[in-house]
Motif scaffolding. Structure first.
Motif, mmCIF file in Angstrom:
data_model
loop_
_atom_site.group_PDB
_atom_site.id
_atom_site.type_symbol
_atom_site.label_atom_id
_atom_site.label_comp_id
_atom_site.label_asym_id
_atom_site.label_seq_id
_atom_site.Cartn_x
_atom_site.Cartn_y
_atom_site.Cartn_z
ATOM 1 N N UNK A 252 0.847 -1.205 0.000
ATOM 2 C CA UNK A 252 0.000 0.000 0.000
ATOM 3 C C UNK A 252 0.873 1.244 0.000
ATOM 4 N N UNK A 253 1.989 1.229 0.884
ATOM 5 C CA UNK A 253 2.885 2.396 0.952
ATOM 6 C C UNK A 253 3.506 2.692 -0.410
ATOM 7 N N UNK A 254 3.996 1.640 -1.097
ATOM 8 C CA UNK A 254 4.643 1.821 -2.404
ATOM 9 C C UNK A 254 3.725 2.514 -3.401
ATOM 10 N N UNK B 155 1.895 9.733 -5.540
ATOM 11 C CA UNK B 155 2.356 11.103 -5.259
ATOM 12 C C UNK B 155 3.395 11.550 -6.287
ATOM 13 N N UNK B 156 4.290 10.611 -6.616
ATOM 14 C CA UNK B 156 5.335 10.929 -7.613
ATOM 15 C C UNK B 156 4.707 11.335 -8.943
ATOM 16 N N UNK B 157 3.669 10.582 -9.326
ATOM 17 C CA UNK B 157 3.038 10.874 -10.616
ATOM 18 C C UNK B 157 2.351 12.230 -10.594
ATOM 19 N N UNK B 158 1.740 12.546 -9.462
ATOM 20 C CA UNK B 158 1.049 13.846 -9.362
ATOM 21 C C UNK B 158 2.085 14.977 -9.480
ATOM 22 N N UNK B 159 3.220 14.805 -8.749
ATOM 23 C CA UNK B 159 4.261 15.846 -8.787
ATOM 24 C C UNK B 159 4.799 16.022 -10.212
ATOM 25 N N UNK B 160 5.032 14.890 -10.916
ATOM 26 C CA UNK B 160 5.559 14.949 -12.290
ATOM 27 C C UNK B 160 4.570 15.679 -13.185
#
Ligand code: HEC
Ligand code: HEC
Ligand code: HEC
Length: 360
Positions: free
Chosen positions: A2-4, A10-15
């Motif tokens: 779940x953490x991964x 979040x990474x995708x949103x930031x990108x």
């Protein structure tokens, strides 16, 4: 698990935010393309490293021909003067002020060659460098021509004093004295004039060609119908008045006294003579009917071949055979003729016509 997936989300949103921000920056026009500001930290390094690695990679497998021929060095120097000096300076001559204001600034030629081998220099001169101002070779089909530049670039570290001027600007030291005739003095650096012979070995003679052939040929170079990076740089931008004046000048120029090199292979010359005059067992078109010797050309658009450099003649015949040479309105006459020639016929014919004295 779940953490991964949360981290990935979040990474995708930031990108996505970064891409949208960059798009907005570009769309509004906020990104500063000013050359005065230089690159953002790291960008210069990134571009330069990409460029160096790319040249290393793409030049692998290029096999340099012999480059020691002094005539090739001299032709390279003469083209460098017209096509490269404005950006890179020259041995003993600094870069121009405009070049220094470019981003990246073109390095002075004595630095530009450092760290590159012959194949890499050839690749850079042929292909150019994206987003830097370094142009590619102006005639994309002429893979042979950039080698003259490489021959010159290899010599650069050993050029002293006024040697560059001698190589690039003044055959027989006469151009300054002839400067008043303007454009002709520029052409004379390679083609000679008024009794000054052309550069030996690699540059065709143009004295004594007809005004019609000269004018049509210059227009063909300028329009890129006849492919040559060296001549494109000279011909593009000539006005019709200049073309007419140059054509008149060279058509009437006294045929330069020039010693014709003694043929190294008399048997080859004899074989060429027999084909050219139509007395060989090979039933080929009789070259002499249109090009001489012995007959006056029936059309001013049939160029004289006597005394042209062997390398030049052979190369043109290969281009005709591949239907890869433009020229005057009569150029297509040569295509079916050249198609019938084997490689050894081309060698023999080039050796024969090169051995003839022009005007004799
Ligand atoms: C309009 C300007 C311009 C002209 C004309 C030009 N160059 Fe360049 N050249 C550049 C620039 C700018 C670079 C730098 C590329 C880089 O470092 O990203 C460059 C790079 C080079 C390099 C590699 C230098 C290095 O350190 O990486 C060589 C060699 C070179 N040019 C040779 C030539 C030759 C030979 C000609 C003529 C046939 C020529 N250039 C014409 C602008 C020019
Ligand atoms: C840097 C050297 C150089 C300079 C300067 C130069 N040329 Fe050339 N010229 C060449 C070379 C090399 C060729 C052969 C090009 C080819 O392969 O088609 C050539 C070819 C020609 C031809 C074709 C000859 C033929 O037999 O078909 C004409 C015409 C010509 N040049 C005229 C001129 C004129 C006019 C000028 C001055 C405006 C000039 N050139 C300046 C090097 C030069
Ligand atoms: C029917 C006439 C004709 C015949 C026959 C002919 N040619 Fe040509 N040749 C031409 C024409 C026209 C051109 C000029 C092409 C152009 O417009 O650039 C030419 C150009 C050339 C050139 C280039 C000259 C230069 O200065 O660049 C060479 C080399 C040549 N011919 C060799 C030959 C050889 C070798 C033969 C015999 C196998 C031959 N020709 C037979 C008409 C002819």
């Amino acid at each position: 698990m779940i953490r991964m997936s949360a981290i990935v989300r979040h990474g995708m949103i930031l990108a996505l935010i970064a891409v949208v921000a960059a798009a907005v920056l570009i769309a509004i026009g906020l990104f500063p393309v000013s050359a005065r500001l230089g690159h953002l930290p790291g960008v210069g390094w990134l571009l330069h490293t990409t460029y160096q690695r790319s040249v290393d990679f793409w030049s692998a497998g290029i096999d340099p021909p012999p480059l020691d021929d002094p005539a090739l060095v001299q032709l390279g120097a003469a083209h460098f003067e017209s096509g490269c000096r404005a950006c890179h300076g020259a041995p003993g001559i600094p870069n121009g002020a405009l070049a220094a204001a470019m981003l990246p600034p073109p390095p002075h030629i004595t630095h530009a060659i450092k760290g590159w081998d012959d194949a890499e220099l050839y690749w850079i001169v042929r292909e150019g460098v994206k987003m830097s101002g370094m142009p590619h070779w102006p005639a994309v089909a002429r893979d042979d021509e950039p080698w003259a530049l490489v021959a010159f670039l290899r010599r650069v570290p050993r050029i002293r004093g006024t040697e560059y001027i001698r190589l690039a600007q003044a055959p027989a030291g006469r151009v300054a004295e002839l400067g008043a005739i303007g454009r002709v003095a520029n052409c004379a650096r390679c083609h000679g004039m008024d009794g000054v012979p052309p550069m030996p070995g690699v540059v065709p003679r143009i004295d004594g060609l007809s005004a019609a052939y000269l004018a049509q040929t210059l227009r063909a170079y300028a329009a890129r119908r006849r492919d040559s990076g060296i001549m494109a740089v000279q011909a593009v931008g000539l006005s019709e008045t200049e073309i007419a004046a140059l054509a008149r000048y060279y058509a009437a120029a006294p045929v330069a006294a020039m010693t014709v090199a003694a043929p190294t292979k008399p048997a080859l010359v004899e074989q060429g003579r027999r084909i050219a005059l139509g007395v060989s067992a090979r039933r080929l078109p009789v070259c002499a009917a249109c090009h001489g010797p012995g007959t006056r050309p029936k059309s001013p658009l049939f160029p004289v071949l006597a005394g042209q450099p062997q390398v030049y003649l052979a190369r043109q015949l290969h281009f005709f055979r591949a239907r890869n040479r433009g020229g005057t309105s009569h150029v297509t006459l040569m295509f079916p003729i050249a198609r019938q020639l084997e490689d050894e016929d081309i060698d023999a014919l080039a050796a024969y016509y090169a051995s003839l004295r022009r005007g004799g």
